[in-house]
Design an enzyme around this catalytic site. Sequence first.
Site, short mmCIF file in Angstrom:
data_model
loop_
_atom_site.label_atom_id
_atom_site.label_comp_id
_atom_site.label_asym_id
_atom_site.label_seq_id
_atom_site.Cartn_x
_atom_site.Cartn_y
_atom_site.Cartn_z
N ASP A 67 -37.67 33.48 -21.61
CA ASP A 67 -38.35 34.35 -20.62
C ASP A 67 -39.63 34.85 -20.93
O ASP A 67 -40.21 34.64 -21.99
CB ASP A 67 -37.33 35.55 -20.17
N ASP A 139 -28.16 46.69 -20.16
CA ASP A 139 -27.45 46.68 -18.86
C ASP A 139 -26.55 45.27 -18.98
O ASP A 139 -26.25 44.99 -17.74
CB ASP A 139 -28.49 46.86 -17.84
N HIS A 141 -27.70 42.02 -19.48
CA HIS A 141 -28.76 40.87 -19.16
C HIS A 141 -28.72 40.28 -20.12
O HIS A 141 -28.64 40.56 -21.39
CB HIS A 141 -30.12 41.32 -18.60
N GLU A 146 -31.29 40.02 -14.74
CA GLU A 146 -30.46 41.40 -14.57
C GLU A 146 -29.14 41.42 -13.74
O GLU A 146 -28.82 40.45 -13.34
CB GLU A 146 -31.62 42.16 -13.84
C1 GLP Z 1 -35.31 41.92 -23.64
C2 GLP Z 1 -35.36 40.41 -23.53
C3 GLP Z 1 -33.81 39.69 -23.84
C4 GLP Z 1 -33.41 40.38 -24.93
C5 GLP Z 1 -33.30 41.79 -24.50
C6 GLP Z 1 -32.54 42.82 -25.79
O1 GLP Z 1 -35.90 42.18 -22.18
N1 GLP Z 1 -35.80 39.77 -22.30
O2 GLP Z 1 -33.96 38.30 -24.02
O3 GLP Z 1 -32.33 39.70 -25.51
O4 GLP Z 1 -34.06 42.45 -23.79
O5 GLP Z 1 -33.63 43.07 -26.55
P1 GLP Z 1 -33.43 43.60 -28.05
O6 GLP Z 1 -32.61 42.57 -28.99
O7 GLP Z 1 -34.60 43.96 -28.47
O8 GLP Z 1 -32.43 44.75 -28.03
#
Ligand code: GLP
Length: 256
Positions: A67, A139, A141, A146
């Site tokens: 992403d 959440d 995702h 989302e």
């Molecule tokens: C972000 C990314 C995701 C990631 C998630 C968790 O917003 N777009 O791909 O897996 O949130 O992030 P983290 O691993 O820092 O908790």
Amino acid sequence: MDVVVCPDPDAFAATAADVVVRALAARGAPTLGLATGSSPLPLYRELGRRVAGGVLDLAAVRAFALDEYVGLPAGHPQSYREVIRRDAAEPLGLDPALVRVPDGSAPTLEQLTARAAAFDAAIVAAGGIDIQVLGIGSDGHIGFNEPMSSLSSRTRVARLAPRTRQDNARFFRSVEEVPRLCVTQGIGTILEARHLLLLAQGPGKAEAVASALEGPLTASVPASALQLHAEVTVVLDEAAAGGLRRRELYAGPITL
Ligand code: GLP
């Protein structure tokens, strides 16, 4: 689903790295799906350590990121193009020419949409992703899909949920600076990878992990779509596994 709950950070990193190495081995043109965020950092550090130690060579690996934010200026330290370069491509010794990140820089929605579709098509043209690394949002995702994203969605322009913007505000000066839009591989795109590796650490992920693994398959929890995939490994620390109620069923990979 293989669910592995790791007792310490070293086991977490080694378990995840072993899964990636196994999935890429023996592939003629290995293809790795990269995620941003803090969850995959121990994996990247461990793979980087093996590359630096000369026991692993990933220079021929093609990579696709999950992403990207829309609208951050080129070179912005929080753009996922930069994050992927810094956290993954460089430590893993990937060839920059073989690393592709969704393009969030086009000036119009039509161009962003066309480039997102081209990114999706490029994954297919490369023969698909052998192993896709995933984190999970608080959440539920995956990527930036989302809650209420279609379970068969493709790479596209999407909105960030308010909770995600709050969660990611720590990387910006304020929540207002967090982009409102993103380009993300769709859930349908992600499900086409041959193997999925979901990584989660910390108590903040416990509820999302439990809903994804043990709750119903629902667009309300995008990560529950992993239940549809036949080759999934989930690597957790004890805190992220804290909400699971069926621990007796997660004995790890089958061995004789
Ligand atoms: C972000 C990314 C995701 C990631 C998630 C968790 O917003 N777009 O791909 O897996 O949130 O992030 P983290 O691993 O820092 O908790």
